[in-house]
Scaffold this motif. Sequence first.
Motif, PDB file in Angstrom:
ATOM      1  N   ALA A  70      15.367 -32.148  -6.998  1.00 42.46           N
ATOM      2  CA  ALA A  70      16.504 -31.407  -7.561  1.00 42.46           C
ATOM      3  C   ALA A  70      16.124 -29.937  -7.747  1.00 42.46           C
ATOM      4  O   ALA A  70      14.970 -29.622  -8.043  1.00 42.46           O
ATOM      5  N   PRO A  71      17.089 -29.027  -7.587  1.00 44.32           N
ATOM      6  CA  PRO A  71      16.798 -27.595  -7.750  1.00 44.32           C
ATOM      7  C   PRO A  71      16.280 -27.273  -9.152  1.00 44.32           C
ATOM      8  O   PRO A  71      16.737 -27.850 -10.150  1.00 44.32           O
ATOM      9  N   ALA A  72      15.309 -26.353  -9.231  1.00 45.87           N
ATOM     10  CA  ALA A  72      14.762 -25.886 -10.503  1.00 45.87           C
ATOM     11  C   ALA A  72      15.021 -24.398 -10.701  1.00 45.87           C
ATOM     12  O   ALA A  72      15.274 -23.956 -11.811  1.00 45.87           O
ATOM     13  N   ALA A  73      14.986 -23.615  -9.606  1.00 51.64           N
ATOM     14  CA  ALA A  73      15.206 -22.170  -9.703  1.00 51.64           C
ATOM     15  C   ALA A  73      15.580 -21.628  -8.330  1.00 51.64           C
ATOM     16  O   ALA A  73      15.205 -22.196  -7.298  1.00 51.64           O
ATOM     17  N   GLU A  74      16.316 -20.518  -8.344  1.00 48.18           N
ATOM     18  CA  GLU A  74      16.696 -19.870  -7.099  1.00 48.18           C
ATOM     19  C   GLU A  74      16.915 -18.390  -7.365  1.00 48.18           C
ATOM     20  O   GLU A  74      17.560 -18.021  -8.347  1.00 48.18           O
ATOM     21  N   GLY A  75      16.346 -17.560  -6.516  1.00 45.08           N
ATOM     22  CA  GLY A  75      16.513 -16.122  -6.661  1.00 45.08           C
ATOM     23  C   GLY A  75      15.875 -15.385  -5.496  1.00 45.08           C
ATOM     24  O   GLY A  75      15.405 -15.999  -4.539  1.00 45.08           O
ATOM     25  N   HIS A  76      15.866 -14.076  -5.592  1.00 44.88           N
ATOM     26  CA  HIS A  76      15.362 -13.238  -4.505  1.00 44.88           C
ATOM     27  C   HIS A  76      14.169 -12.400  -4.939  1.00 44.88           C
ATOM     28  O   HIS A  76      14.037 -12.036  -6.114  1.00 44.88           O
ATOM     29  N   TYR A  77      13.331 -12.097  -3.952  1.00 45.63           N
ATOM     30  CA  TYR A  77      12.229 -11.153  -4.105  1.00 45.63           C
ATOM     31  C   TYR A  77      12.436 -10.003  -3.127  1.00 45.63           C
ATOM     32  O   TYR A  77      13.003 -10.179  -2.042  1.00 45.63           O
ATOM     33  N   ARG A  78      11.941  -8.861  -3.523  1.00 45.71           N
ATOM     34  CA  ARG A  78      11.866  -7.711  -2.620  1.00 45.71           C
ATOM     35  C   ARG A  78      10.494  -7.081  -2.828  1.00 45.71           C
ATOM     36  O   ARG A  78      10.156  -6.674  -3.937  1.00 45.71           O
ATOM     37  N   ASP A  79       9.701  -7.064  -1.775  1.00 43.67           N
ATOM     38  CA  ASP A  79       8.343  -6.514  -1.836  1.00 43.67           C
ATOM     39  C   ASP A  79       7.522  -7.111  -2.976  1.00 43.67           C
ATOM     40  O   ASP A  79       6.806  -6.404  -3.691  1.00 43.67           O
ATOM     41  N   GLY A  80       7.642  -8.424  -3.195  1.00 41.05           N
ATOM     42  CA  GLY A  80       6.844  -9.132  -4.171  1.00 41.05           C
ATOM     43  C   GLY A  80       7.351  -9.080  -5.602  1.00 41.05           C
ATOM     44  O   GLY A  80       6.709  -9.602  -6.503  1.00 41.05           O
ATOM     45  N   VAL A  81       8.525  -8.466  -5.809  1.00 41.66           N
ATOM     46  CA  VAL A  81       9.095  -8.339  -7.153  1.00 41.66           C
ATOM     47  C   VAL A  81      10.415  -9.097  -7.217  1.00 41.66           C
ATOM     48  O   VAL A  81      11.251  -8.977  -6.312  1.00 41.66           O
ATOM     49  N   GLU A  82      10.614  -9.886  -8.295  1.00 41.73           N
ATOM     50  CA  GLU A  82      11.884 -10.592  -8.479  1.00 41.73           C
ATOM     51  C   GLU A  82      13.021  -9.578  -8.604  1.00 41.73           C
ATOM     52  O   GLU A  82      12.889  -8.569  -9.282  1.00 41.73           O
ATOM     53  N   THR A  83      14.133  -9.858  -7.921  1.00 33.47           N
ATOM     54  CA  THR A  83      15.307  -8.998  -7.982  1.00 33.47           C
ATOM     55  C   THR A  83      16.529  -9.837  -8.324  1.00 33.47           C
ATOM     56  O   THR A  83      16.483 -11.065  -8.299  1.00 33.47           O
ATOM     57  N   ASP A  84      17.602  -9.173  -8.622  1.00 34.44           N
ATOM     58  CA  ASP A  84      18.869  -9.843  -8.890  1.00 34.44           C
ATOM     59  C   ASP A  84      18.733 -10.861 -10.020  1.00 34.44           C
ATOM     60  O   ASP A  84      17.713 -10.938 -10.699  1.00 34.44           O
ATOM     61  N   ASP A  85      19.773 -11.602 -10.224  1.00 34.14           N
ATOM     62  CA  ASP A  85      19.762 -12.657 -11.227  1.00 34.14           C
ATOM     63  C   ASP A  85      19.224 -13.940 -10.618  1.00 34.14           C
ATOM     64  O   ASP A  85      19.662 -14.371  -9.561  1.00 34.14           O
ATOM     65  N   TRP A  86      18.294 -14.547 -11.306  1.00 30.65           N
ATOM     66  CA  TRP A  86      17.786 -15.843 -10.906  1.00 30.65           C
ATOM     67  C   TRP A  86      18.565 -16.910 -11.648  1.00 30.65           C
ATOM     68  O   TRP A  86      19.037 -16.686 -12.754  1.00 30.65           O
ATOM     69  N   ARG A  87      18.697 -18.078 -11.026  1.00 28.20           N
ATOM     70  CA  ARG A  87      19.360 -19.219 -11.659  1.00 28.20           C
ATOM     71  C   ARG A  87      18.331 -20.324 -11.850  1.00 28.20           C
ATOM     72  O   ARG A  87      17.442 -20.495 -11.020  1.00 28.20           O
ATOM     73  N   TYR A  88      18.476 -21.074 -12.953  1.00 32.84           N
ATOM     74  CA  TYR A  88      17.534 -22.137 -13.302  1.00 32.84           C
ATOM     75  C   TYR A  88      18.303 -23.401 -13.666  1.00 32.84           C
ATOM     76  O   TYR A  88      19.391 -23.324 -14.239  1.00 32.84           O
ATOM     77  N   TRP A  89      17.681 -24.570 -13.373  1.00 29.82           N
ATOM     78  CA  TRP A  89      18.257 -25.859 -13.707  1.00 29.82           C
ATOM     79  C   TRP A  89      17.188 -26.731 -14.347  1.00 29.82           C
ATOM     80  O   TRP A  89      16.024 -26.690 -13.956  1.00 29.82           O
ATOM     81  N   ASP A  90      17.603 -27.560 -15.308  1.00 33.86           N
ATOM     82  CA  ASP A  90      16.657 -28.524 -15.864  1.00 33.86           C
ATOM     83  C   ASP A  90      16.579 -29.730 -14.923  1.00 33.86           C
ATOM     84  O   ASP A  90      17.298 -29.808 -13.925  1.00 33.86           O
ATOM     85  N   ALA A  91      15.714 -30.668 -15.249  1.00 35.55           N
ATOM     86  CA  ALA A  91      15.496 -31.831 -14.377  1.00 35.55           C
ATOM     87  C   ALA A  91      16.735 -32.697 -14.220  1.00 35.55           C
ATOM     88  O   ALA A  91      16.882 -33.421 -13.231  1.00 35.55           O
ATOM     89  N   ALA A  92      17.682 -32.608 -15.176  1.00 34.64           N
ATOM     90  CA  ALA A  92      18.922 -33.379 -15.095  1.00 34.64           C
ATOM     91  C   ALA A  92      19.992 -32.673 -14.276  1.00 34.64           C
ATOM     92  O   ALA A  92      21.081 -33.224 -14.073  1.00 34.64           O
ATOM     93  N   GLY A  93      19.702 -31.459 -13.821  1.00 32.44           N
ATOM     94  CA  GLY A  93      20.662 -30.729 -13.002  1.00 32.44           C
ATOM     95  C   GLY A  93      21.548 -29.762 -13.770  1.00 32.44           C
ATOM     96  O   GLY A  93      22.415 -29.116 -13.189  1.00 32.44           O
ATOM     97  N   LYS A  94      21.322 -29.636 -15.065  1.00 33.27           N
ATOM     98  CA  LYS A  94      22.118 -28.724 -15.878  1.00 33.27           C
ATOM     99  C   LYS A  94      21.564 -27.303 -15.764  1.00 33.27           C
ATOM    100  O   LYS A  94      20.360 -27.092 -15.897  1.00 33.27           O
ATOM    101  N   GLN A  95      22.448 -26.334 -15.509  1.00 33.45           N
ATOM    102  CA  GLN A  95      22.009 -24.958 -15.391  1.00 33.45           C
ATOM    103  C   GLN A  95      21.524 -24.451 -16.749  1.00 33.45           C
ATOM    104  O   GLN A  95      22.127 -24.711 -17.788  1.00 33.45           O
ATOM    105  N   VAL A  96      20.387 -23.778 -16.743  1.00 32.44           N
ATOM    106  CA  VAL A  96      19.732 -23.273 -17.942  1.00 32.44           C
ATOM    107  C   VAL A  96      19.815 -21.752 -17.925  1.00 32.44           C
ATOM    108  O   VAL A  96      19.510 -21.130 -16.904  1.00 32.44           O
ATOM    109  N   VAL A  97      20.173 -21.153 -19.055  1.00 30.03           N
ATOM    110  CA  VAL A  97      20.220 -19.704 -19.160  1.00 30.03           C
ATOM    111  C   VAL A  97      18.902 -19.230 -19.731  1.00 30.03           C
ATOM    112  O   VAL A  97      18.458 -19.699 -20.780  1.00 30.03           O
ATOM    113  N   ARG A  98      18.265 -18.303 -19.041  1.00 33.63           N
ATOM    114  CA  ARG A  98      16.989 -17.726 -19.524  1.00 33.63           C
ATOM    115  C   ARG A  98      17.201 -16.261 -19.815  1.00 33.63           C
ATOM    116  O   ARG A  98      17.893 -15.560 -19.097  1.00 33.63           O
ATOM    117  N   ALA A  99      16.541 -15.805 -20.861  1.00 30.05           N
ATOM    118  CA  ALA A  99      16.658 -14.404 -21.256  1.00 30.05           C
ATOM    119  C   ALA A  99      15.660 -13.543 -20.518  1.00 30.05           C
ATOM    120  O   ALA A  99      14.694 -13.954 -20.030  1.00 30.05           O
TER     121      ALA A  99
END
Length: 99
Positions: A70-99
């Motif tokens: 199951a998906p845990a996280a999804e996002g983009h990198y540019r030149d080794g640095v996280e960019t944009d908003d990343w999305r996260y999910w718990d093991a049950a598939g519920k999207q988790v908001v991270r600060a």
Amino acid sequence: MEAELHLAEIPYDTGELRFRYTRMLSDDGTRWIRHGLFCEYHRNGTVISEGHYEHGRENGLWRDFHETGAPAAEGHYRDGVETDDWRYWDAAGKQVVRA
């Protein structure tokens, strides 16, 4: 001229595949540089993380997965640095908001 890519497969100490990625030799021939598709695997064979490297740095879409696949996280990198908003999910598939 395009660099020659080589496939690397690195196992866990117990033999299961842990990493599979493509790499190229540095211009001076002293070290390997990750370049191309990268995958890391759980011991059960499901993918932990997948994405692309360009000249040793993460670039583009990356995805992380729970051991169940199951998906845990999804996002983009540019030149080794996280960019944009990343999305996260718990093991049950519920999207988790991270600060």
